[in-house]
Design an enzyme around this catalytic site. Structure first.
Site, PDB file in Angstrom:
ATOM      1  N   GLU A 197       0.799  -1.228   0.000  1.00 53.59           N
ATOM      2  CA  GLU A 197       0.000   0.000   0.000  1.00 53.59           C
ATOM      3  C   GLU A 197       0.829   1.274   0.000  1.00 53.59           C
ATOM      4  O   GLU A 197       0.551   2.210  -0.750  1.00 53.59           O
ATOM      5  CB  GLU A 197      -0.956   0.026   1.205  1.00 53.59           C
ATOM      6  CG  GLU A 197      -2.185  -0.863   1.067  1.00 53.59           C
ATOM      7  CD  GLU A 197      -1.901  -2.320   1.394  1.00 53.59           C
ATOM      8  OE1 GLU A 197      -0.769  -2.634   1.816  1.00 53.59           O
ATOM      9  OE2 GLU A 197      -2.819  -3.145   1.220  1.00 53.59           O
ATOM     10  N   HIS A 206     -10.423  -4.416  10.819  1.00 52.24           N
ATOM     11  CA  HIS A 206     -11.023  -4.247   9.488  1.00 52.24           C
ATOM     12  C   HIS A 206     -12.272  -3.376   9.524  1.00 52.24           C
ATOM     13  O   HIS A 206     -13.059  -3.394   8.595  1.00 52.24           O
ATOM     14  CB  HIS A 206     -11.393  -5.618   8.899  1.00 52.24           C
ATOM     15  CG  HIS A 206     -10.229  -6.401   8.394  1.00 52.24           C
ATOM     16  ND1 HIS A 206      -9.259  -6.899   9.217  1.00 52.24           N
ATOM     17  CD2 HIS A 206      -9.862  -6.764   7.134  1.00 52.24           C
ATOM     18  CE1 HIS A 206      -8.353  -7.551   8.489  1.00 52.24           C
ATOM     19  NE2 HIS A 206      -8.698  -7.464   7.235  1.00 52.24           N
TER      20      HIS A 206
END
Ligand code: TPP
Ligand code: MG
Lengths: 454, 345
Positions: free
Chosen positions: A188, A257
């Site tokens: 990322e 998450h």
């Protein structure tokens, strides 16, 4: 021509120091870069180098002198060919007066921020509509824009061959090929930075994060590189990039998450932050985001992907950035929400209607810029405000709303603002606890009743 | 560098360039211009240090003195459109890229005539015109960005490359390796130039990297690398030709580890107690890139004292003019506070 050597500042905060030691004496020749003396600052002893060449004509501050103010002449350097005795005592080459004061000018108040009025609301759609899921709306928005402009490309984990971890990029690889729909490694920080570089280089990247939770790995590139460079370059550099992906809680995926990043990114000047709810929002705002010349954070929601809405059937349908939408007009209380919470707020409004409370529901759509106008106008009408968000309360979007109405509509308020938000805990896994931790229709109804005293 | 009209373009490149050190690819004129370009950086930096001492430059100011051969040698192999990006130690890179010394110095003093209108400062400067993409204050951040610039070149089917500079300390950042992996995976035209000046602030490379042959740090991704004497502009030039040619031909990234040295502290406020005076003096007296080239110019009778004096005078004037300009330009208008936050707002 002789030169005065001045007591140098050797750190951002030094104002005076001790002249600890001379390494040269009168009559010595020095060249650029040669150490001439040592100075003790508040932090350390540092060497001072000559910048000009010449001969030491006079030493003005003796070794061991303490408290020598920055910019005091400490010695005189005679230029090549000049005899030492000819040297006039002081011929400053350094226009000391030019140095900006360490203190700001007295009362140099910062100018007011220019007011940027929210764009006009889009006209009510009267044309044809189609039934579409949010997932399809997002895909269509990208496909339509990619057909218009060859500089646009999509990159991210599993966006190409796998068709998107949540199938948002379905069919794009087939249509646009692997030059423009690019599977990245799981990296990322790297691919966010690579996207920023590509944007600096004139391309228009759409960077998909599998979810925004993983963008924390990349947040330095998003904020320090994407958001700040236009300003730091005095307007030379631009970074037309969209960072998109699901944000907030999904279902039972646990704390790592399930975080809402709206207030994180909304904090940052230089970014735009959008959070669609319906399919029309998703399509119209994503198209606007891709066309915008600034870095845009586009916060989607996994649970909404599969929900269907009526959506304008027109490839030119684009929504203005910065305009909230009144999803349900009402007169008794204003409920402001974004993303998945808009649906919950609308359901709460239906519930409230049964007991005679007429709630107005505002779908923010754009978190930065914030549509102050629409919010304030609504609060002036209803005199009551409930904010709803999935994220944590501290410095959240609700806090911002509360501050805003304090500043702009205080006299119109009939009750304190009430914030509905995710509880101040990492999101638990157990079904019952997760439900308790997130705003529910009931919680919103209760909050609205409370501010209405009913 | 100084003459933009002379900048070659990708189209004007000779079909084949030689890449052997010491061969005919470097003319006497090239040597003299390398000397001049390095001297300009040296004098500019000395003056910046002086203006800092006078309080005219604030905050952090990282000087490039000692490392001049690296940017000058690299730049000599680049053509118009090639992208350049580096860290906060960026003044030398900007001058080498042909940016105006006045605009750079005025940015250092925070004036409206600076490259970023005074809003960026020493560490954050850019020039679209010269394809200089910063000037980055976050250690390592320029590496994925430089890789993205290479990505854009490839996407646009241009033959341009991206030269991405970073330090030995930065070579320990995770994002550097994330970027290298993608560059190798997608064969991006990027040259990673590691300026190994032996220290990241006060930490020596031996205390920071488990393996100190930084040119081999791309091996895991199959990226070729070379260790170069970064104090010798001709060695840099020869290595650069090869690496740039490699990237330009579509063969992917290349790593050049430049063994170099900074004479000054990390920034202006660093007393540099982590190294000995002997170590610094050794580099200054025995390895100085400018002295080295001057000696060669004299020995090969490519110049004489008078000509060198003239270069000296020319550079002094440029630097004096830059310093004057930087001191006499106005600070930004207060209205600039609010401009350039967003495009088109
Ligand atoms: C992410 C980050 N961490 C720490 C710093 C503080 N810092 C600035 S420069 C530097 C040393 C970098 O050394 P190196 O990469 O060798 O470059 P050099 O200064 O030697 O040119 C550090 C730790 C920073 N700017 N950014
Ligand atoms: Mg270093």
């Amino acid at each position: 021509m002789s030169t005065q050597v001045l007591m140098p500042a050797l750190s951002p905060t030094m104002t005076e120091g001790k002249l600890a030691k001379w390494h040269v004496k009168v009559g010595d020749t020095v060249k650029s870069g040669q150490v001439i003396c040592e100075i003790e600052t508040d932090k350390a002893t540092m060497e001072v180098e000559a910048v000009d060449e010449g001969t030491i004509a006079q030493i003005l501050v003796q070794e061991g002198t303490e408290g020598v103010a920055v910019n005091t002449p400490i010695c005189i350097l005679a230029a090549e060919g000049e005899t030492v005795s000819e040297t006039p005592a002081a011929a400053p080459t350094a226009p000391k007066a030019e140095a900006p004061k360490a203190e700001p000018q007295p009362k140099a108040a910062a100018p007011q921020a220019p007011s940027t009025p929210a764009p006009a609301a889009e006209p009510e759609w009267t044309g044809k509509t189609v039934r579409a899921t949010v997932r399809e709306a997002l895909r269509d928005a990208m496909a339509e824009e990619m057909r218009r402009d060859g500089k646009i490309f999509l990159m991210g984990e599993e966006v190409a061959q796998y068709q998107g971890a949540y199938k948002v990029s379905q069919g794009l690889l087939e249509e646009f090929g692997d030059k423009r729909v690019i599977d990245t490694p799981i990296t990322e920080h790297g691919f966010a930075g690579l996207g920023v570089g590509a944007a600096f280089g004139g391309l228009k990247p759409i960077v998909e994060f599998m979810t925004f939770n993983f963008a924390m790995q990349a947040i330095d590139q998003i904020i320090n590189s994407a958001a700040k460079t236009h300003y730091m370059s005095g307007g030379q550099m631009t970074c037309p990039i969209v960072f998109r992906g699901p944000n907030g809680a999904a279902a039972r995926v646990g704390a790592q998450h399930s975080q809402c990043y709206a207030s994180w990114y909304a904090h940052v000047p230089g970014l735009r932050v959008l959070a669609p709810w319906s399919a029309a929002d998703a399509k119209g705002l994503l198209k606007a985001a891709i066309r915008d010349p600034n870095p845009v954070i586009f916060l989607e929601n996994e649970i909404l992907y599969g929900q269907s809405f009526d959506m304008p059937d027109d490839p030119d349908f684009v929504l203005p950035i910065g305009k909230a939408k009144i999803e349900r007009p009402g007169k008794d209380v204003t409920i402001v929400a974004f993303s998945i919470m808009v649906g919950k707020a609308l359901a709460a409004a239906e519930e409230l209607a049964k007991s005679g409370i007429d709630a107005e529901v505002i779908n923010l759509r754009s978190i930065r810029p914030f549509d102050t106008e629409t919010i304030v106008a609504s609060v002036k009408k209803t005199s009551r405000l409930v904010s709803v968000e999935e994220g944590w309360p501290f410095a959240g979007i609700g806090s911002e709303l509360a501050a805003l109405v304090m500043e702009e509509a205080f006299d119109w308020l009939d009750a304190p603002v009430k914030r509905v938000h995710g509880l101040d805990v990492p999101l638990p896994y157990a079904a019952n606890l997760e439900k308790m931790a997130l705003p529910q229709i009931d919680t919103i109804v209760e909050a609205a009743r409370a501010v209405c005293n009913r | 560098m100084a003459n933009p009209a002379a900048t070659p373009t990708v189209e004007s490149l000779p079909a084949k360039k030689s890449s052997q050190p010491g061969d005919n690819s470097v003319s006497a004129e090239d040597l003299k211009s390398f000397y001049r370009d390095m001297l300009l950086i040296r004098r500019f930096e000395e003056r910046a240090g002086q203006l800092y001492g006078m309080g005219l430059i604030g905050g952090f100011c990282h000087l490039y003195i000692g490392q001049e051969a690296v940017v000058v040698g690299m730049q000599s192999t680049l053509v118009k459109g090639d992208a350049i990006i580096t860290s906060y130690r960026d003044h030398g890179h900007m001058l080498a890229a042909g940016m105006d010394s006045k605009g750079v110095m005025a940015e250092l003093t925070g004036r409206s005539t600076g490259y970023s209108k005074g809003k960026g400062g020493s560490m954050h400067m850019f020039s679209r015109e010269k394809n200089f993409y910063g000037g980055h204050g976050i250690v390592g951040a320029q590496v994925p960005i430089g890789t993205g610039l290479a990505f854009a070149h490839k996407y646009n089917d241009s033959k341009n490359v991206s030269v991405t500079y970073f330090g030995d300390g930065s070579a320990n950042q995770g994002q550097v390796y994330e970027a290298m992996n993608m560059a190798a995976l997608w064969k991006l035209p990027v040259i990673y130039v590691i300026e190994n000046n032996r220290y990241g602030m006060g930490t020596s490379v031996e205390r920071a990297s488990a393996t100190t042959q930084l040119y081999r740090h791309g091996e895991a991704f199959g990226i070729p690398g070379e260790e170069i004497d970064g104090m010798d502009v001709l060695a840099v030039r020869a290595a650069a030709e090869k690496a740039v040619e490699h990237a330009r031909s579509g063969a992917g990234p290349y790593i050049l580890e430049m063994q170099t040295y900074r004479y000054r502290g990390h920034s202006m406020s660093d007393p540099a107690k982590y190294r000995t005076k002997e170590e610094v003096d050794k580099y200054r007296n025995e390895r100085d890139p400018i002295d080295h080239l001057r000696k060669r110019l004299m020995e090969d009778k490519l110049t004489d004292e008078a000509a060198l004096k003239a270069v000296d005078a020319e550079i002094r004037k440029i630097v004096n003019d830059a310093a004057e300009f930087a001191q006499h330009s106005p600070e930004p208008d207060p209205s600039e506070l609010w401009t350039n936050v967003l495009v088109g707002v």
